[in-house]
Design a protein around this motif. Structure first.
Motif, PDB file in Angstrom:
ATOM      1  N   CYS A 227     -18.556  -7.055 -19.160  1.00  0.00           N
ATOM      2  CA  CYS A 227     -17.392  -6.884 -18.288  1.00  0.00           C
ATOM      3  C   CYS A 227     -16.830  -8.250 -17.883  1.00  0.00           C
ATOM      4  O   CYS A 227     -17.580  -9.195 -17.632  1.00  0.00           O
ATOM      5  N   ASP A 228     -15.495  -8.351 -17.784  1.00  0.00           N
ATOM      6  CA  ASP A 228     -14.869  -9.615 -17.388  1.00  0.00           C
ATOM      7  C   ASP A 228     -14.250  -9.560 -15.995  1.00  0.00           C
ATOM      8  O   ASP A 228     -13.511 -10.453 -15.603  1.00  0.00           O
ATOM      9  N   LEU A 229     -14.581  -8.526 -15.211  1.00  0.00           N
ATOM     10  CA  LEU A 229     -13.993  -8.408 -13.878  1.00  0.00           C
ATOM     11  C   LEU A 229     -14.459  -9.525 -12.947  1.00  0.00           C
ATOM     12  O   LEU A 229     -13.763  -9.888 -11.999  1.00  0.00           O
ATOM     13  N   TRP A 230     -15.618 -10.108 -13.229  1.00  0.00           N
ATOM     14  CA  TRP A 230     -16.140 -11.188 -12.385  1.00  0.00           C
ATOM     15  C   TRP A 230     -15.135 -12.329 -12.249  1.00  0.00           C
ATOM     16  O   TRP A 230     -15.030 -12.955 -11.194  1.00  0.00           O
TER      17      TRP A 230
ATOM     18  N   MET B 233      -4.166  -3.860 -27.142  1.00  0.00           N
ATOM     19  CA  MET B 233      -3.661  -4.444 -25.898  1.00  0.00           C
ATOM     20  C   MET B 233      -4.413  -5.746 -25.656  1.00  0.00           C
ATOM     21  O   MET B 233      -5.637  -5.764 -25.592  1.00  0.00           O
ATOM     22  N   THR B 234      -3.658  -6.838 -25.509  1.00  0.00           N
ATOM     23  CA  THR B 234      -4.255  -8.166 -25.400  1.00  0.00           C
ATOM     24  C   THR B 234      -4.015  -8.733 -24.009  1.00  0.00           C
ATOM     25  O   THR B 234      -2.867  -8.811 -23.565  1.00  0.00           O
ATOM     26  N   PRO B 235      -5.067  -9.110 -23.273  1.00  0.00           N
ATOM     27  CA  PRO B 235      -4.865  -9.707 -21.945  1.00  0.00           C
ATOM     28  C   PRO B 235      -3.920 -10.908 -22.018  1.00  0.00           C
ATOM     29  O   PRO B 235      -3.959 -11.677 -22.984  1.00  0.00           O
ATOM     30  N   ASP B 236      -3.077 -11.056 -20.997  1.00  0.00           N
ATOM     31  CA  ASP B 236      -2.091 -12.129 -21.027  1.00  0.00           C
ATOM     32  C   ASP B 236      -2.533 -13.345 -20.224  1.00  0.00           C
ATOM     33  O   ASP B 236      -1.729 -14.224 -19.928  1.00  0.00           O
ATOM     34  N   PHE B 237      -3.810 -13.406 -19.835  1.00  0.00           N
ATOM     35  CA  PHE B 237      -4.305 -14.550 -19.097  1.00  0.00           C
ATOM     36  C   PHE B 237      -5.401 -15.233 -19.905  1.00  0.00           C
ATOM     37  O   PHE B 237      -6.015 -14.633 -20.792  1.00  0.00           O
ATOM     38  N   GLU B 238      -5.619 -16.484 -19.600  1.00  0.00           N
ATOM     39  CA  GLU B 238      -6.670 -17.231 -20.272  1.00  0.00           C
ATOM     40  C   GLU B 238      -8.027 -16.805 -19.713  1.00  0.00           C
ATOM     41  O   GLU B 238      -8.278 -16.907 -18.516  1.00  0.00           O
ATOM     42  N   GLU B 239      -8.867 -16.292 -20.591  1.00  0.00           N
ATOM     43  CA  GLU B 239     -10.176 -15.841 -20.141  1.00  0.00           C
ATOM     44  C   GLU B 239     -11.062 -17.034 -19.792  1.00  0.00           C
ATOM     45  O   GLU B 239     -11.043 -18.065 -20.459  1.00  0.00           O
ATOM     46  N   THR B 240     -11.835 -16.883 -18.723  1.00  0.00           N
ATOM     47  CA  THR B 240     -12.765 -17.931 -18.317  1.00  0.00           C
ATOM     48  C   THR B 240     -13.955 -17.936 -19.268  1.00  0.00           C
ATOM     49  O   THR B 240     -14.563 -16.885 -19.494  1.00  0.00           O
ATOM     50  N   PRO B 241     -14.290 -19.080 -19.861  1.00  0.00           N
ATOM     51  CA  PRO B 241     -15.437 -19.123 -20.778  1.00  0.00           C
ATOM     52  C   PRO B 241     -16.697 -18.601 -20.111  1.00  0.00           C
ATOM     53  O   PRO B 241     -16.949 -18.852 -18.934  1.00  0.00           O
ATOM     54  N   ASN B 242     -17.504 -17.864 -20.857  1.00  0.00           N
ATOM     55  CA  ASN B 242     -18.689 -17.239 -20.286  1.00  0.00           C
ATOM     56  C   ASN B 242     -19.691 -18.264 -19.767  1.00  0.00           C
ATOM     57  O   ASN B 242     -20.452 -17.987 -18.842  1.00  0.00           O
ATOM     58  N   GLU B 243     -19.684 -19.471 -20.366  1.00  0.00           N
ATOM     59  CA  GLU B 243     -20.620 -20.483 -19.879  1.00  0.00           C
ATOM     60  C   GLU B 243     -20.249 -20.976 -18.481  1.00  0.00           C
ATOM     61  O   GLU B 243     -21.066 -21.597 -17.795  1.00  0.00           O
ATOM     62  N   ASN B 244     -19.006 -20.690 -18.047  1.00  0.00           N
ATOM     63  CA  ASN B 244     -18.576 -21.045 -16.689  1.00  0.00           C
ATOM     64  C   ASN B 244     -18.704 -19.868 -15.727  1.00  0.00           C
ATOM     65  O   ASN B 244     -18.162 -19.897 -14.624  1.00  0.00           O
ATOM     66  N   ARG B 245     -19.439 -18.857 -16.146  1.00  0.00           N
ATOM     67  CA  ARG B 245     -19.528 -17.639 -15.363  1.00  0.00           C
ATOM     68  C   ARG B 245     -20.187 -17.884 -14.003  1.00  0.00           C
ATOM     69  O   ARG B 245     -21.161 -18.623 -13.892  1.00  0.00           O
ATOM     70  N   TYR B 246     -19.624 -17.250 -12.994  1.00  0.00           N
ATOM     71  CA  TYR B 246     -20.222 -17.238 -11.669  1.00  0.00           C
ATOM     72  C   TYR B 246     -20.469 -15.779 -11.283  1.00  0.00           C
ATOM     73  O   TYR B 246     -19.974 -14.865 -11.961  1.00  0.00           O
ATOM     74  N   PRO B 247     -21.230 -15.496 -10.234  1.00  0.00           N
ATOM     75  CA  PRO B 247     -21.554 -14.093  -9.907  1.00  0.00           C
ATOM     76  C   PRO B 247     -20.316 -13.248  -9.651  1.00  0.00           C
ATOM     77  O   PRO B 247     -19.324 -13.716  -9.083  1.00  0.00           O
ATOM     78  N   CYS B 248     -20.401 -12.000 -10.069  1.00  0.00           N
ATOM     79  CA  CYS B 248     -19.339 -11.041  -9.767  1.00  0.00           C
ATOM     80  C   CYS B 248     -19.415 -10.681  -8.280  1.00  0.00           C
ATOM     81  O   CYS B 248     -20.507 -10.494  -7.727  1.00  0.00           O
ATOM     82  N   ILE B 249     -18.278 -10.586  -7.626  1.00  0.00           N
ATOM     83  CA  ILE B 249     -18.258 -10.284  -6.199  1.00  0.00           C
ATOM     84  C   ILE B 249     -18.439  -8.788  -5.922  1.00  0.00           C
ATOM     85  O   ILE B 249     -18.744  -8.380  -4.795  1.00  0.00           O
ATOM     86  N   ALA B 250     -18.295  -7.960  -6.961  1.00  0.00           N
ATOM     87  CA  ALA B 250     -18.327  -6.504  -6.765  1.00  0.00           C
ATOM     88  C   ALA B 250     -19.569  -6.009  -6.015  1.00  0.00           C
ATOM     89  O   ALA B 250     -19.460  -5.120  -5.166  1.00  0.00           O
ATOM     90  N   PRO B 251     -20.789  -6.535  -6.272  1.00  0.00           N
ATOM     91  CA  PRO B 251     -21.952  -6.016  -5.537  1.00  0.00           C
ATOM     92  C   PRO B 251     -21.906  -6.266  -4.030  1.00  0.00           C
ATOM     93  O   PRO B 251     -22.690  -5.657  -3.293  1.00  0.00           O
ATOM     94  N   TRP B 252     -21.026  -7.124  -3.577  1.00  0.00           N
ATOM     95  CA  TRP B 252     -20.869  -7.387  -2.148  1.00  0.00           C
ATOM     96  C   TRP B 252     -19.571  -6.807  -1.592  1.00  0.00           C
ATOM     97  O   TRP B 252     -19.440  -6.620  -0.399  1.00  0.00           O
TER      98      TRP B 252
END
Length: 369
Positions: A331-334, A245-264
């Motif tokens: 995880c890519d949920l961020w 199963m292949t995601p159908d959206f363009e993944e955000t490069p990890n170097e552009n990562r910002y904090p995951c909102i889940a902890p808040w």
């Protein structure tokens, strides 16, 4: 993720108990609404509750239960005591901003005290949004009627795919015909009971992948007449690879990562009352054991959410120091949520609310509502 049915302006005004629920009901299409909505203060907005844990009847490829390791983790059945759920509900404000998302580590509809818990929630905190996620295999007969009359506000029927062949591939079961029939009959039963979407909102979804792009219109045409919202939702990995199963959206490069909102924004409560820092930790043995931040039987959710362990987890995300949280690293949920952060040296902090945010559209391809 829960979908909250938006009705007329008067009904939405009645649902406003705080600045957070005001943002939810009127501002989510703007960056101002996203900034207010995603930071709920002293409590998480989304409380994921697992009423019962056991090995699931399905083995969906995008679900961690397709792993033998995870299935072994939940081989022994566990069920939440009503007293535990009551303590959780009693500690929450009666505010439509909050959502109790009931998605068991297994199948929610197998929980024996489901009706009792839902009725208590509906009567004691009627404004709190409630949603059940289910594969719909058991959604028939007395079970279906109990769900419809329990006071539950939303139900999410997880079909995953729109054709029998693809459903069998994804779930590794031969259940598509039975599940489809249950979905149609459930919608009809609601009408027979004199209920409508204002009483319980029915949504049906399939997972969007590159493999099923040409099947989506067929799915929507088939299930739109038997739901209040039929839609395609993106697929995220929750820290585990997904084969076939292949995601159908363009993944955000990890170097552009910002904090995951889940902890808040959200948390997860297991049947024994253990509170996890993130829902994804349910599927990883080491993380599940180490990231228990408290137990709802011993402390209120507000106390647990303010604990030193939870604050350390948040700091790790703000500083992007995730070496001690390998699941978070993978995880890519961020990237699913709106970027509401700004850089602060080598760290991040919540971006301040500005007047221009009220006139700036929120990204349409992100979660946050």
């Amino acid at each position: 993720m829960s979908y909250k049915n938006k009705s007329g302006i008067w009904s939405r005004l009645l649902n406003v108990q705080s600045i957070f629920s005001f943002a939810q009901n009127f501002l989510l299409h703007t960056m101002a609404g996203q900034k207010l909505f995603l930071f709920g203060g002293k409590l998480p907005r989304v409380i994921n509750v697992s009423f019962n844990e056991k090995t699931c009847m399905f083995s969906c490829r995008m679900c961690p239960f397709s792993s033998d390791t995870v299935r072994e983790m939940y081989k022994k059945r566990s069920e939440m005591e009503f007293s535990t759920f009551k303590k959780l509900v009693d500690s929450l404000p009666n505010d439509s901003y909050y959502s109790i998302d009931i998605s068991a580590i297994g199948e929610t509809l197998e929980y024996r005290h489901l009706g009792e818990c839902l009725r208590y929630l509906s009567k004691s905190k009627p404004k709190i949004n409630s949603i059940i996620s289910t594969n719909a295999l058991l959604l028939k007969g007395k079970v279906a009627e109990q769900v419809l009359t329990s006071g539950l506000k939303n139900i999410q029927l997880s079909l995953y795919e729109g054709t029998k062949e693809r459903h069998e591939f994804v779930t590794q079961t031969n259940t598509f015909d039975r599940v489809s029939e249950n979905v149609r009959n459930f919608y009809k039963k609601r009408a027979e009971l004199g209920l409508s979407q204002k009483d319980i909102f029915i949504q049906v979804f399939m997972i969007g992948t590159k493999e099923n792009e040409k099947l989506r219109d067929q799915f929507l045409e088939a299930f739109t007449p038997y739901s209040d919202k039929a839609f395609v939702r993106p697929m995220y990995n929750l820290g585990e690879p997904i084969h076939g199963m292949t995601p159908d959206f363009e993944e955000t490069p990890n170097e552009n990562r910002y904090p995951c909102i889940a902890p808040w924004y959200s948390t997860s409560i297991r049947s024994n009352g253990d509170v996890l820092a993130c829902y994804a930790f349910n599927w990883h043995k080491t993380e599940k054991d180490s990231m228990v931040i408290g137990n709802i039987n011993d402390h209120t959710l507000q106390e647990i959410y303010a604990s030193e362990k939870m604050q350390s987890f948040r700091e790790a995300h703000l500083n992007q120091e995730l070496e001690s949280n390998p699941v978070c690293q993978k995880c890519d949920l961020w990237s699913a949520y709106t970027n509401v952060w700004e850089a602060d040296g080598n760290s991040f902090k919540p971006a301040p609310l500005k007047v221009v945010d009220f006139f700036t559209p929120a990204p349409s391809d992100h979660r946050g509502g």
